[in-house]
Design a protein around this motif. Sequence first.
Motif, PDB file in Angstrom:
ATOM      1  N   GLU A  70      36.768  37.099  38.232  1.00 44.19           N
ATOM      2  CA  GLU A  70      37.720  37.889  39.005  1.00 44.19           C
ATOM      3  C   GLU A  70      38.795  38.535  38.138  1.00 44.19           C
ATOM      4  OE1 GLU A  70      40.555  37.475  42.994  1.00 44.19           O
ATOM      5  OE2 GLU A  70      39.490  35.725  42.191  1.00 44.19           O
ATOM      6  N   ALA A  71      39.170  37.886  37.053  1.00 45.73           N
ATOM      7  CA  ALA A  71      40.251  38.405  36.198  1.00 45.73           C
ATOM      8  C   ALA A  71      39.915  39.761  35.581  1.00 45.73           C
ATOM      9  CB  ALA A  71      40.571  37.406  35.093  1.00 45.73           C
ATOM     10  N   ARG A 108      32.991  42.788  35.902  1.00 43.50           N
ATOM     11  CA  ARG A 108      33.432  41.571  36.597  1.00 43.50           C
ATOM     12  C   ARG A 108      32.240  40.928  37.292  1.00 43.50           C
ATOM     13  NH1 ARG A 108      37.160  41.105  42.166  1.00 43.50           N
ATOM     14  NH2 ARG A 108      36.326  39.045  42.712  1.00 43.50           N
ATOM     15  N   ASN A 120      46.415  42.033  31.528  1.00 40.50           N
ATOM     16  CA  ASN A 120      45.235  41.449  30.900  1.00 40.50           C
ATOM     17  C   ASN A 120      44.800  42.326  29.721  1.00 40.50           C
ATOM     18  OD1 ASN A 120      43.116  39.508  30.702  1.00 40.50           O
ATOM     19  ND2 ASN A 120      41.716  40.899  31.751  1.00 40.50           N
ATOM     20  N   ASP A 166      43.336  45.482  34.773  1.00 39.79           N
ATOM     21  CA  ASP A 166      43.451  44.476  35.836  1.00 39.79           C
ATOM     22  C   ASP A 166      43.770  45.114  37.183  1.00 39.79           C
ATOM     23  OD1 ASP A 166      46.116  45.207  35.687  1.00 39.79           O
ATOM     24  OD2 ASP A 166      46.879  43.158  35.486  1.00 39.79           O
TER      25      ASP A 166
END
Length: 230
Positions: free
Chosen positions: A106-107, A148, A214, A219
């Motif tokens: 998810e990050a 992702r 990030n 992000d």
Amino acid sequence: MKDAERSVRVTVTGNGPYLVAGRVRLSELTIATDAAGVSEQWIARDRPGEKATVALCRCGHSNSKPFCDGSHAKVGFDGTEVANRTPYLERAQAFDGPELALLDVEALCAFARFCDANGRVWNEVAETGDPEVRETFIHQVQNCPSGRLVAWDRALQAALEPHVEPSIGFIEDPAEGCSGPIWLRGGIAVVSADGEQYEVRQRVTLCRCGGSRNKPFCDGTHAAIKFHAK
């Protein structure tokens, strides 16, 4: 992937631009949506020319976007890299289906929203025994620019990725009224300012609004701050 690593490379400079080494196709990639505003497909428009070396803005302030014009120095841009360097497979959460799994970190989300169509891919994976659902599911996952999401063949123990030549795209998101990240496709290597190479992945999005938490990866902050590259 090995050929891409040798021929095209993006180096993050300390508080400065991304330096792209190697001849690579540049394009503008626009997220096209359906009548309900759901992300549906990518529309590509090539930018003219290929250069052996190019500097791309990552502070978000250049007046020559997507290229660097030195604005990072004037605005005191802090480009400190904070991204997790643990390999993707060690971080991914798996959602199992009959033959496929959906892997998710998810990050890495860049907020392109292709995952939301058709009841959302997290629900679709359980129905991928149906050939039509399987095809739609793979298509949606592969449209995720940041990587992702990955469609994983459980029997082969391998990711399902399309074969694409290395390319760099600059995302535009009219539905959100903003410009998105830099999209690296085809296994382009990214090297940090400290000289360490990040894990090479087939789909990667780099922050170009300057606001990601990030860095150097996107992000989704560009959508929150309504970043405009034009």
